[in-house]
Structures are given as structure tokens and as C-alpha cells.
Write an enzyme that holds these catalytic residues in place. Sequence first.
Site, short mmCIF file in Angstrom:
data_model
loop_
_atom_site.label_atom_id
_atom_site.label_comp_id
_atom_site.label_asym_id
_atom_site.label_seq_id
_atom_site.Cartn_x
_atom_site.Cartn_y
_atom_site.Cartn_z
N LEU A 190 118.77 37.74 -108.38
CA LEU A 190 118.98 38.82 -109.28
C LEU A 190 119.30 40.20 -108.45
CD1 LEU A 190 115.79 38.36 -111.73
CD2 LEU A 190 118.56 37.55 -112.40
N ASP A 191 120.09 41.03 -109.11
CA ASP A 191 120.17 42.21 -108.34
C ASP A 191 118.93 43.02 -107.86
OD1 ASP A 191 123.20 41.89 -108.59
OD2 ASP A 191 123.18 43.43 -110.22
N ARG A 192 118.64 43.76 -107.10
CA ARG A 192 117.51 44.56 -106.63
C ARG A 192 116.84 44.99 -108.01
NH1 ARG A 192 116.06 49.58 -104.11
NH2 ARG A 192 118.28 50.10 -104.11
#
Length: 488
Positions: A190-192
Site C-alpha cells: 500500500l502507498d505510505r
Amino acid sequence: MAEPGPGDKEEAAPAPKKRRLAAGERYVPPPRKLSAGVSFGAVHFAETSYYFEGGLRKVRPYYFDFRTYCKGRWVGRSLLHVFSTEFRAQPLDYYRAAARAGRLRLNEEPVRDLEIVLKNNDFLRNTVHRHEPPVTAQPIQILVEDDEVVVVDKPSSLPVHPCGRFRHNTVIFILGKEHDLKELHTIHRLDRMTSGVLMFAKTAEVSKRIDEQVRERQLEKEYVCRVVGEFPEHEVVCEEPILVVSYKVGVCRVDPKGKFCKTIFQRLSYNGKTSVVKCLPRTGRTHQIRVHLQYLGHPIVNDPIYNMAAWGPDRGKGGKIDKTDEELLKALVEEHRSKQSLDILGLLEEDLNSSAENKDSGNSGDCTKSSQADPINENSCPAKDTKDPERDAKDPERNDIAACPLNSDASLEMLEKNKELGSCENQDGQTGEERSEEKDPLCVECKITRRDPSPKELVMYLHALRYKGAEFEYCSKMPEWAMEDWEE
């Protein structure tokens, strides 16, 4: 000759003889075999500790070794030349002072002269004083744990595993340090800034089995987000190709030369200003949901990249951008600089003076699927992490730390008085006012006071709600901001 019996000892193979060196020739040991299966352990988790302040999880500064083998293009060049051309975020005075302080080592020997010429297989180590950006103090909720998987609800602002400026403030480290969940295998990312369902396998076999489902596109993913304006009531399918504009900053856009993408959107609610939208990505490109929503004219409400004025009056709707890629990146950086929020991009002010990105010295700090690489021998540049531009950049956690010109003699005198490397760590439970942290004389971050982001700034309204495979289905609760009656 008889075969050796079970009680017999085999004779050890003779050690290879060292080649006789010519006059003035420098010996370079053979490369070490790196163990790709080594996971993070107690030694890594014990490097430093956390403390909590103002709704943020913070990491006390600590000393860390960046290690790398000599790159092919460095062979025959002096160490000074490599530092001056590829690591310009740090002035040469810093490297001279670091060498004199014994923090630069070549083949485990202290570097005495930066004019030393590099050879193939040279192994370089740089000890740095490392500062990590704060993340939200929201705890990681464990949704499922069994013999095969660990499934968590990831808070926004946490990278999945060490990358860029982040190491201890990552899901992998927090699970290891606070939940004793170690040697986990990353299944997806997942993106940060994206929150939600995140899966880890406990064994390589389970990881491989689920990876096959991912490759065969048997894994169904469902996200929810809050976007600007009134999203259409009917189902919307976006198949615009996406191209990476910059790995360094972590920016993508719709472009005919990009990779094929497909996202299905369905509106869930509209409160008169913003809409809650369900997102079903059928491919897994970098920032796919965010870029497609921007293209449709409904960017995520608080997206720190794709809902910015830098994209123009229409904010990138329909792919209309009145700037070149270079102008766009500059405008994005300037907009965040004016808001004192460069850290949300994963950038420091000093990063903007560093060299142009390239695949070895660029450092976008993306969290890639390479989490099982040997964490002890991270193939990092001497003062930075590496970046492979062939991998998708998931989020822009760039992390090289610049240093201002130093009074080397004074700094080294201070260093002699503060030899123990762990001296900047303090007792748990102290507040910011109570802490009297030792400063590292060579570290520019110790000399700078940065504005902390607010917990609100660390939340983006994009959440992984559900992951479903052939034999499993994992869901998290709907976030508060996605409720139908929620108001900003």
C-alpha cells in the site's frame, strides 16, 4: 580410497592463497556472499526506540551503517570524485570530516585519504546519524493472525517496510518490535499515505501461493475514498494508461505511452460537497486510483500530489496539464515548500540541491517487494538508499540528508568527547521538553528544527477496505471520513 565414516572428520579445505601484490598495489578482498533470506531481528529492532508526542509516533535518532559494493562506473575513480559527482546532497567537507572521524570505511579499513582509487568489489561503509520522519501515533490493528498469514489495518503515513528515510517507523518494524511478529513475507503493498487491509505471509510457501493468485488477477481488491465534488451516480470505468513522471518525487500522470490500467468506480454517497467512492482496481499500477480520479476531475480531497494547484486550473482533469514534466515537478515542490510541507512529499529542503536522479544515486525511497533482501547488507549508496527505476515507485520517501559546511576540527574535538555511538538515545517516557538529547557534531539534522506535521496532515482519504482471494476474504471497518453523514 575408503569413504569417510560418520565418526571421521573431513579435512578443511586449504585457505586460498593471497596473490602477491605489486609495489603500491592495494588488496581488495573477494566479494562476500549475501544471504537474501535473512530477516530483520532483535539486533535491528534494538537500534533505537519510539516515543509518542502530539499524536505522532517518533523515533529517537540513531547511528546506522549504509553499505554498498563499488558500482561499475565508480571503478578507476577516486572516492572524492564519486562523492563530489554522485552524492552532492552532502558537501565534500562533510565527507572529509566523516573520514577523519572514522565513519567511512573501505573494505572495513578506515578511509584515510579520499583520493583513494576505487576497484571492483570494493566494499564501502558509511556510518550516519539517522533521523526518521514522524508518523501517526494511531496503532496498527491486527485483523487476522493464524498459521499462514498476518492481516493488519495499516494507518495512513506508515510505509510497509524500510525504505527511504523510514526504517523503524514502518509496519514491518512495528510488528516485529511491538507484536513479536517477525520474518513476515510481503504479499502486496500500500502507498505510505494509503490506509487499510495489508496482508503478510508467515512462510515463503504461503507467499508464493498468494503471489500466483495476484499474477493470475484472482485477487479482488476494493478501496474506498472521498473525492472532490459530485461523482456520477452510474458506474464509471477508467482505462487510461499511466506513466511515471518522477521516481524521485513519486509522481505519475495519464499518458498514451504509459502502462495499461483499469479501475471501476461506484459512488456510495454525496454530502453536497464531496463524494465517497468505491474503487475496484483491475490492475496494480503506481498511484492508479489517485491518478484516474484526478483524470476524471474528482481527485481525492486531501491528496498531497494529485489535488494540488500545481497541475493547473483544472488540476489535471482530462489529462490537461499546461506544463512540461519538469515544470510540473518544480511547481509541486514550490507549492509544498510554501506550505512548509515538503516532508509530506518525503523531501527535505536539502534534497532539492542534490544531483539529478539516476538509478543508483536517486532515492525515492519506494517500498518495493524486495523486503526479504538482507537487511544487514543493504545495497545502499554510502549516504543514501538505492532506487531501481524499473520498479514502480509507490510513494516518494526520498531520504538523503545534506550537511552544511563544518568546522571539522571543532566537530571532531566534540566527537572525541562523545565516542559512544548510542549517546543520543534517552530513557522512555520523556517528553520533548524533558529530553536533553546529545547532538551529533557531524549531523545537519541535529542542527535543524523542523515543523512537525499535524496528525490530520498524515491522513489521506484512501483506504483498502477488502481483499478477497480464492480461499480468503479480509475486511476492515469503514473509516470515519467515509461515513455518509461525515463532514470536514
